[in-house]
Write an enzyme that holds these catalytic residues in place. Structure first.
Site, PDB file in Angstrom:
ATOM      1  N   ALA A  23     -49.106   0.198-140.654  1.00  0.00           N
ATOM      2  CA  ALA A  23     -50.270   0.245-141.543  1.00  0.00           C
ATOM      3  C   ALA A  23     -50.511  -1.130-142.148  1.00  0.00           C
ATOM      4  CB  ALA A  23     -50.068   1.285-142.642  1.00  0.00           C
ATOM      5  N   ASP A  24     -51.742  -1.341-142.562  1.00  0.00           N
ATOM      6  CA  ASP A  24     -52.084  -2.569-143.270  1.00  0.00           C
ATOM      7  C   ASP A  24     -53.226  -2.259-144.234  1.00  0.00           C
ATOM      8  OD1 ASP A  24     -51.477  -5.545-143.363  1.00  0.00           O
ATOM      9  OD2 ASP A  24     -53.651  -5.582-143.167  1.00  0.00           O
TER      10      ASP A  24
END
Length: 207
Positions: free
Chosen positions: A86-87
């Site tokens: 994730a970012d």
């Protein structure tokens, strides 16, 4: 779709908030950290490309993290499990706000966010064998107008310095937020509804 052998995944993130969120929905996971040390080459560069739009940026970085973690798993000959990456990025008027490097940057970011509505984009990616699933969740966050004392006190704490945009909704900055439109967990770093959906598609089961 087959059930996963041990119903477990790898999380390619060092974020304690993402770990907390996965535990909240009962996901069993192991941490698979990518290199981000200044003394060694990074596995995934988070540098924004010229003219790159925020949604394209956060999606690209997340996909790269998931693929790098999958390659690392294979290289280390670890048990084969889905990899979740994730970012999160904060965007104001088309400008991407990353993690502040110092107090001056944190103060400038929060001053810009003061009294404004900005967007928080969190992209998630799940890589498992031939499957690669991705989703980007966007929320809108409105800050009240911050005075100098509020800005100074917050920037003197440890909170701003490991978070995109210089704040975390789950911390003391919550008192600055007058309204959100979207996903609280997405703003925190991992949209749980969408994460559960992608993990279910690769075979994870929830009790």
């Amino acid at each position: 779709m087959m059930k996963l052998l041990d119903n477990k995944i790898y999380l390619a993130s060092k974020s304690p908030r993402r770990r907390e969120l996965l535990r909240q929905i009962g996901v069993n996971f192991e941490i698979l950290l990518l290199r981000d040390s200044a003394t060694r080459p990074v596995d995934v560069s988070e540098t924004v490309l010229p003219d790159e739009l925020p949604a394209a940026y956060v999606t690209r970085v997340t996909n790269a993290k998931a693929e790098a973690a999958w390659d690392m798993m294979e290289l280390r000959k670890l048990p084969i499990r889905p990899v979740l990456a994730a970012d999160t990025t904060v965007v104001l008027n088309g400008v991407i706000y990353g993690k502040p490097a110092n107090r001056s940057e944190a103060h400038a970011m929060l001053t810009s966010l003061s009294g404004q509505t900005h967007q928080v984009l969190t992209s998630i990616a799940v890589h498992y064998k031939k499957q690669h699933l991705e989703f980007t969740q966007t929320s809108a966050v409105t800050f009240c107008t911050l005075n100098k004392n509020q800005l100074d006190q917050y920037c003197d704490s440890l909170e701003p310095y490991d978070k995109a945009g210089g704040y975390g909704i789950q911390g003391s900055a919550a008192k600055f937020i007058s309204h959100i439109d979207g996903s609280y967990s997405g703003i925190m770093g991992l949209p749980l509804f969408e994460t559960a959906k992608l993990l279910t598609e690769v075979g994870l089961t929830f009790s």
